[in-house]
Design a protein around this motif. Structure first.
Motif, PDB file in Angstrom:
ATOM      1  N   ILE A  20       5.114  -8.557 -12.030  1.00 34.87           N
ATOM      2  CA  ILE A  20       4.197  -7.724 -12.823  1.00 34.87           C
ATOM      3  C   ILE A  20       4.385  -8.029 -14.311  1.00 34.87           C
ATOM      4  CG2 ILE A  20       3.767  -5.336 -13.565  1.00 34.87           C
ATOM      5  CD1 ILE A  20       4.096  -4.475 -10.667  1.00 34.87           C
ATOM      6  N   ALA A  48       2.368   0.716  -4.118  1.00 36.15           N
ATOM      7  CA  ALA A  48       3.615   1.173  -3.477  1.00 36.15           C
ATOM      8  C   ALA A  48       4.063   2.490  -4.139  1.00 36.15           C
ATOM      9  CB  ALA A  48       4.690   0.092  -3.505  1.00 36.15           C
ATOM     10  N   THR A  52       7.440  -0.078 -10.029  1.00 35.15           N
ATOM     11  CA  THR A  52       7.500  -1.411 -10.640  1.00 35.15           C
ATOM     12  C   THR A  52       6.460  -1.573 -11.754  1.00 35.15           C
ATOM     13  OG1 THR A  52       6.152  -2.113  -8.755  1.00 35.15           O
ATOM     14  CG2 THR A  52       8.483  -2.712  -8.697  1.00 35.15           C
ATOM     15  N   ASN A  78      -3.194   3.554  -6.233  1.00 37.66           N
ATOM     16  CA  ASN A  78      -3.748   3.472  -4.863  1.00 37.66           C
ATOM     17  C   ASN A  78      -2.736   2.845  -3.908  1.00 37.66           C
ATOM     18  OD1 ASN A  78      -5.024   0.942  -3.182  1.00 37.66           O
ATOM     19  ND2 ASN A  78      -6.053   2.847  -2.708  1.00 37.66           N
ATOM     20  N   LEU A  80      -1.839   2.830   0.795  1.00 41.65           N
ATOM     21  CA  LEU A  80      -2.201   3.321   2.123  1.00 41.65           C
ATOM     22  C   LEU A  80      -1.723   4.761   2.337  1.00 41.65           C
ATOM     23  CD1 LEU A  80      -1.152   0.141   4.110  1.00 41.65           C
ATOM     24  CD2 LEU A  80      -3.486   1.020   3.869  1.00 41.65           C
ATOM     25  N   ASN A  83       2.019   5.167   2.807  1.00 41.76           N
ATOM     26  CA  ASN A  83       2.907   4.889   1.671  1.00 41.76           C
ATOM     27  C   ASN A  83       3.621   6.173   1.213  1.00 41.76           C
ATOM     28  OD1 ASN A  83       3.759   3.204  -0.669  1.00 41.76           O
ATOM     29  ND2 ASN A  83       2.422   4.557  -1.857  1.00 41.76           N
ATOM     30  N   ALA A 129       0.041  -7.456  -3.353  1.00 37.01           N
ATOM     31  CA  ALA A 129      -0.379  -6.529  -2.287  1.00 37.01           C
ATOM     32  C   ALA A 129      -1.518  -7.071  -1.429  1.00 37.01           C
ATOM     33  CB  ALA A 129      -0.801  -5.198  -2.909  1.00 37.01           C
TER      34      ALA A 129
HETATM   35  C1  SAM Z   1       4.933  -5.642  -2.067  1.00 39.95           C
HETATM   36  S1  SAM Z   1       4.194  -4.102  -2.344  1.00 39.95           S
HETATM   37  C2  SAM Z   1       3.662  -4.294  -4.016  1.00 39.95           C
HETATM   38  C3  SAM Z   1       3.736  -3.019  -4.792  1.00 39.95           C
HETATM   39  C4  SAM Z   1       3.444  -3.133  -6.269  1.00 39.95           C
HETATM   40  N1  SAM Z   1       2.046  -3.455  -6.514  1.00 39.95           N
HETATM   41  C5  SAM Z   1       4.323  -4.180  -6.891  1.00 39.95           C
HETATM   42  O1  SAM Z   1       3.805  -5.241  -7.266  1.00 39.95           O
HETATM   43  O2  SAM Z   1       5.521  -3.940  -7.021  1.00 39.95           O
HETATM   44  C6  SAM Z   1       2.680  -4.201  -1.443  1.00 39.95           C
HETATM   45  C7  SAM Z   1       1.956  -2.852  -1.316  1.00 39.95           C
HETATM   46  O3  SAM Z   1       0.637  -3.099  -0.829  1.00 39.95           O
HETATM   47  C8  SAM Z   1       0.291  -1.997  -0.028  1.00 39.95           C
HETATM   48  N2  SAM Z   1      -0.841  -2.356   0.817  1.00 39.95           N
HETATM   49  C9  SAM Z   1      -0.892  -3.266   1.815  1.00 39.95           C
HETATM   50  N3  SAM Z   1      -2.103  -3.249   2.378  1.00 39.95           N
HETATM   51  C10 SAM Z   1      -2.834  -2.299   1.711  1.00 39.95           C
HETATM   52  C11 SAM Z   1      -4.153  -1.820   1.835  1.00 39.95           C
HETATM   53  N4  SAM Z   1      -4.980  -2.305   2.758  1.00 39.95           N
HETATM   54  N5  SAM Z   1      -4.579  -0.876   0.979  1.00 39.95           N
HETATM   55  C12 SAM Z   1      -3.765  -0.365   0.029  1.00 39.95           C
HETATM   56  N6  SAM Z   1      -2.484  -0.794  -0.135  1.00 39.95           N
HETATM   57  C13 SAM Z   1      -2.030  -1.740   0.700  1.00 39.95           C
HETATM   58  C14 SAM Z   1       1.552  -1.729   0.761  1.00 39.95           C
HETATM   59  O4  SAM Z   1       1.532  -0.436   1.346  1.00 39.95           O
HETATM   60  C15 SAM Z   1       2.610  -1.894  -0.326  1.00 39.95           C
HETATM   61  O5  SAM Z   1       2.925  -0.697  -0.920  1.00 39.95           O
END
Ligand code: SAM
Length: 345
Positions: A20, A48, A52, A78, A80, A83, A129
């Motif tokens: 990020i 998530a 972060t 935003n 799921l 989460n 994500a």
């Molecule tokens: C590796 S984490 C990244 C979190 C944060 N954006 C970061 O960069 O630290 C991936 C996130 O994507 C979310 N995610 C996966 N598929 C998703 C969806 N269809 N809609 C919303 N969030 C989703 C997961 O629940 C998870 O919290």
């Protein structure tokens, strides 16, 4: 949707924080270029627990407030429904305490659905994500990750699903953007040399091959059945830059027709922070624990959801042991694609 992060996400993912930070220059460019308006909505898709991105959103809100001091700002986190959205609510609320005192909201829906009304968002952002697929493109018989499988037929199916999903994500996001609004995606990707998260071209072991070897071991020992073995699949895909840009180069695609255009793109490499620390302090136990936990944060669900929690735990106990046995052969290096887009009409 075959994904769920383990709890305490941001404490376990130092690499994601660095990814990020590596995109913050472009995030600031995006908001600097927004036309003056009485209000702006900013959204973080797939946030998530939001931990972060606290620094990124502070910087973005400050910059936009500096440029447009009378605009009201709204920040939406935003992710799921599964989460830890209470933690996300707390982390977005950390922005409220100082000017511009934004309104903050949490959207607990998939980014494969509309998340806000059309023509609402001034700046959309997503980090690490959007590589998760919306559905399974069918079985993967000989591996747990398609890109490491060498299975050309499965690769075709996974690529087709990934492209359908990406086009659909960009279609949805382009409808939500205001004209003049910007979208910045920071996604796990595959570079020209075929490197991707966990595969640094042979400098250290391919993490996906290691996960697969452990999974195969469990099948060979009779701990899991052959059917469970085949169903243990990490349902994500690391696209190439060309694949990321394809819907924006195709004037017939839905996002293009909605007015979404490519502004800029680049590939960024982030070295494994756990490995870097081990290189300087040599603390193998801390390295094995930290690296295992960060790999577990995104892959555990793929195994535990088909074999149960106890077997899921065995996978990561074995992974930790492998790291501890030969630490110099381990690193989780990130390959990320940054894509800056604008809705022009
Ligand atoms: C590796 S984490 C990244 C979190 C944060 N954006 C970061 O960069 O630290 C991936 C996130 O994507 C979310 N995610 C996966 N598929 C998703 C969806 N269809 N809609 C919303 N969030 C989703 C997961 O629940 C998870 O919290």
């Amino acid at each position: 949707m075959a994904i769920a992060m383990t709890t305490g996400y941001s404490a376990q993912t130092e690499g994601a924080l660095l990814c990020i930070e590596a995109a913050s220059d472009w995030a600031l460019t995006c908001v600097e270029q927004l036309a003056a308006q009485s209000s702006h909505v900013l959204i973080d898709y797939g946030a998530a627990d939001g931990g972060t991105a606290v620094g990124l959103w502070s910087a973005v809100l400050d910059r936009l407030h500096e440029r447009q001091p009378s605009a009201h700002l709204t920040l939406i986190g935003n992710d799921l429904p599964s989460n830890d959205n209470v933690a996300l609510a707390e982390n977005v609320a950390r922005q409220i305490g100082r000017p511009p005192k934004p309104t903050v909201l949490v959207s607990c829906r998939s980014f494969y659905e509309p998340t806000v009304a059309p023509d609402t968002v001034s700046f959309g952002f997503s980090a690490t994500a959007m590589h998760w697929l919306s559905e399974s493109p069918g079985p993967l018989d000989n591996h747990t990750h398609v890109l490491a499988s060498g299975d050309a037929e499965a690769l075709k199916r996974f690529t087709a699903q990934a492209m359908k999903d990406w086009t659909s994500i960009l279609d949805l996001r382009s409808r939500e953007l205001k004209v003049g609004g910007r979208l910045l995606t920071v996604n796990l990707s595959r570079d020209e040399q075929g490197r991707y998260l966990g595969n640094n071209g042979g400098e250290t072991r391919n993490v996906h091959d290691q996960l697969h070897q452990i999974w195969r071991e469990l099948a060979d020992e009779g701990v899991i059945s052959e059917d469970i073995y085949r169903r243990g699949t990490v349902l994500n895909f690391y696209k190439s830059p060309e694949e990321f840009m394809a819907p924006l180069k195709d004037s017939n695609s839905a996002p293009y027709r909605n007015g979404l255009r490519l502004v800029d793109e680049r590939t960024v490499y982030v070295k494994c922070p756990y490995r870097r620390r081990w290189d300087s302090d040599g603390d193998t136990q801390a390295f094995a624990e930290g690296l295992m936990a960060t790999i577990r944060s995104w892959s555990r669900h793929s195994f535990a959801s088909v074999a149960g929690d106890a077997i899921g735990d065995q996978v990561f106990a074995r992974l930790k042991q492998r790291i501890a046995d030969s630490p110099s052969e381990w690193s989780l290096d990130y390959v990320e694609h940054h894509q800056m887009m604008e809705r022009v009409a």
